[in-house]
Write an enzyme that holds these catalytic residues in place. Sequence first.
Site, PDB file in Angstrom:
ATOM      1  N   LEU A  72       0.975  -1.222  -0.040  1.00  0.00           N
ATOM      2  CA  LEU A  72      -0.063   0.046   0.058  1.00  0.00           C
ATOM      3  C   LEU A  72       0.859   1.196  -0.056  1.00  0.00           C
ATOM      4  O   LEU A  72       1.582   1.549   1.073  1.00  0.00           O
ATOM      5  CB  LEU A  72      -1.153   0.000   1.238  1.00  0.00           C
ATOM      6  CG  LEU A  72      -2.028  -1.282   1.233  1.00  0.00           C
ATOM      7  CD1 LEU A  72      -2.590  -1.282   2.690  1.00  0.00           C
ATOM      8  CD2 LEU A  72      -2.745  -1.246   0.034  1.00  0.00           C
ATOM      9  N   GLU A  73       0.877   1.973  -1.196  1.00  0.00           N
ATOM     10  CA  GLU A  73       1.743   3.257  -1.214  1.00  0.00           C
ATOM     11  C   GLU A  73       0.836   4.457  -0.874  1.00  0.00           C
ATOM     12  O   GLU A  73       1.373   5.523  -1.382  1.00  0.00           O
ATOM     13  CB  GLU A  73       2.369   3.035  -2.640  1.00  0.00           C
ATOM     14  CG  GLU A  73       3.050   1.998  -2.989  1.00  0.00           C
ATOM     15  CD  GLU A  73       3.828   1.695  -4.270  1.00  0.00           C
ATOM     16  OE1 GLU A  73       3.757   3.081  -5.025  1.00  0.00           O
ATOM     17  OE2 GLU A  73       4.261   0.782  -4.956  1.00  0.00           O
ATOM     18  N   ASN A  74      -0.088   4.193  -0.371  1.00  0.00           N
ATOM     19  CA  ASN A  74      -0.746   5.617   0.082  1.00  0.00           C
ATOM     20  C   ASN A  74      -1.233   5.530   1.612  1.00  0.00           C
ATOM     21  O   ASN A  74      -2.152   6.355   1.873  1.00  0.00           O
ATOM     22  CB  ASN A  74      -2.135   5.563  -0.978  1.00  0.00           C
ATOM     23  CG  ASN A  74      -1.834   5.579  -2.258  1.00  0.00           C
ATOM     24  OD1 ASN A  74      -1.533   6.840  -2.672  1.00  0.00           O
ATOM     25  ND2 ASN A  74      -1.899   4.489  -2.880  1.00  0.00           N
ATOM     26  N   GLN A 103       7.512   2.061   1.094  1.00  0.00           N
ATOM     27  CA  GLN A 103       8.277   2.792   0.152  1.00  0.00           C
ATOM     28  C   GLN A 103       9.423   3.443   1.326  1.00  0.00           C
ATOM     29  O   GLN A 103       9.203   3.048   2.449  1.00  0.00           O
ATOM     30  CB  GLN A 103       7.868   4.156  -0.219  1.00  0.00           C
ATOM     31  CG  GLN A 103       6.574   3.922  -1.216  1.00  0.00           C
ATOM     32  CD  GLN A 103       5.873   5.086  -1.485  1.00  0.00           C
ATOM     33  OE1 GLN A 103       5.967   5.619  -2.683  1.00  0.00           O
ATOM     34  NE2 GLN A 103       4.785   5.366  -0.807  1.00  0.00           N
ATOM     35  N   GLN A 155      11.211  -0.613  -0.932  1.00  0.00           N
ATOM     36  CA  GLN A 155      11.356  -0.223  -2.017  1.00  0.00           C
ATOM     37  C   GLN A 155      12.454   0.789  -2.133  1.00  0.00           C
ATOM     38  O   GLN A 155      12.228   1.948  -1.831  1.00  0.00           O
ATOM     39  CB  GLN A 155      10.134   0.238  -2.940  1.00  0.00           C
ATOM     40  CG  GLN A 155       9.101  -0.664  -2.897  1.00  0.00           C
ATOM     41  CD  GLN A 155       7.782  -0.135  -3.466  1.00  0.00           C
ATOM     42  OE1 GLN A 155       7.865   0.923  -4.238  1.00  0.00           O
ATOM     43  NE2 GLN A 155       6.717  -0.642  -3.118  1.00  0.00           N
TER      44      GLN A 155
END
Length: 562
Positions: free
Chosen positions: A387-389, A418, A446
């Site tokens: 989940l990048e948000n 991230q 990442q």
Amino acid sequence: MPALRRAAGVLAAVLTASALSLATAGQAAAADVNNAKNAGYESGLTNWTCSAGSGTTVSSPVHGGSAALRATPAGQDNARCTQAVAVRPNSTYTLSAWVRGGYAYLGVTGTGTTDVSTWTPDSSSWKQLTTTFTTGASTSSVTVYTHGWYGQAPYYADDVSVFGPDGGGGGDPEPTIPAAPAGLAVSTTTSSSVSLSWNTVPGATGYNVYRAGTKVQSATGTSATVTGLSPSTSYSFQITATNTAGESAKSTAVTATTAQSGDGGGTALPKHVVTGYWQNFNNGATVQRISDVQSQYDIIAVAFAEATATPGAVTFNLDSSGLGGYTVDQFKADIRAKQAAGKKVIISVGGETGRVSVGDAASATNFANSVYSLMQTYGFDGVDIDLENGLNATYMTQALRSLSAKAGPSLILTMAPQTIDMQSTSNGYFQTALNVKDILTVVNMQYYNSGSMLGCDGKVYSQGSVDFLTALACIQLEGGLAPSQVGLGLPASPRGAGSGYVSPTIVNNALDCLTKGTNCGSFKPSRTYPALRGAMTWSTNWDALAGNAWSNSVGAHVHGLP
């Protein structure tokens, strides 16, 4: 008489020289002391000065005694608390303090030589900061300081020490050997590890873990995980408490039996694993079926599950048309074939455009139920959280606990945060990873599309170097995750990400630096992490387009790690 006088003079000279020698020896052998005053804040802020009224003393949490410092950065103030400490010239001192909470810095100025400092990101448990300094020829006083960081959470400090030759300014009484720890208990077990916890011992600055009477590791907090154990085996453990005065007697022993082989958090996987994302879409990379995924990949993360209209729930739809007519039945059969070959296939939730949200108890339940349903439908071994948000640590933890209860101890649980998400333990992703540490397989951060970031040494590193990978991994390795739960996530080719691609050689050098202390850049970790889990790439498809250069190089290197 001249001969007699001469003999007497020689004897007097010898006695005088002997006396001077004894006096000098006595000075040289004098015990080092802690020169800091009110080092444990037991007398409030006496002897300490904190900028802008930022400091106060609290009764909880404390590391030792009954009080600790709590200092709160605000605006342009970083909550700097200082003390002038008397020291001796031309002498070496060890500066240390126990800290927790927000970003915390410890340092010294006015040494007359090289001023030094050290720091740590946010920590939910007490962590010791330590450094050394040497005074100049005319230095009789130095300024010791702690401070936080702008806009960050308050930090706590306790048991400050400026240990070395007596500077003559007086200090706190010398510590006594701490009592034996009480409350030793087994928290969790897997087939290869046992997690222990125990009560805080007043005056202790560290703890030692013993297995069958032999010391196997040290700990700074009141918990530890002993790894490298054999499945279905009974082990006996004891704990001791330590400080500068010595080591306590051993605690009462506890016995723990490890699980059967293959149980718990993906322990059936190899010691070092390679994770690759498989694209359920065609974006210009090589279109693959699961059966086409390169053999170097131990974990295959199917990208991606998508949000539904039900809050927290996810679904998966195979892009048969985009993948050249790949059918659901073929997809399922290919998953089973990979599993028969010893691989794990999991469903990844999120991605760059994913909008899955788990923000309350109901959505946490929906998430767990829907992921488990996908596992049953397609045969997935577990889930990847990508989940990048942002995410809510409280409810994502609840969701993953619920999923674990349904799926059992063989659940594979990975995460792909991230870089910004793992800069501090106060971030939701980091908190979640620590909350589910006992069921977590690996976090593959990442290292791309991020720009410059802070390393664990407080320096800023740019993408594209060994230092960027190692110094940022250090934050996770020293922030509470086990080395076996940390992996390096990189693009498989320059087209795989907007920025951050590095050659496989750089990835391999970073793996060597972290596991063996070789091939490092300017940053070299203070210790090595031989159990580091491995590496991840986006994606198996981009890797295939580049001739499998990433998996052939990094994959082989990961599997050859110690």
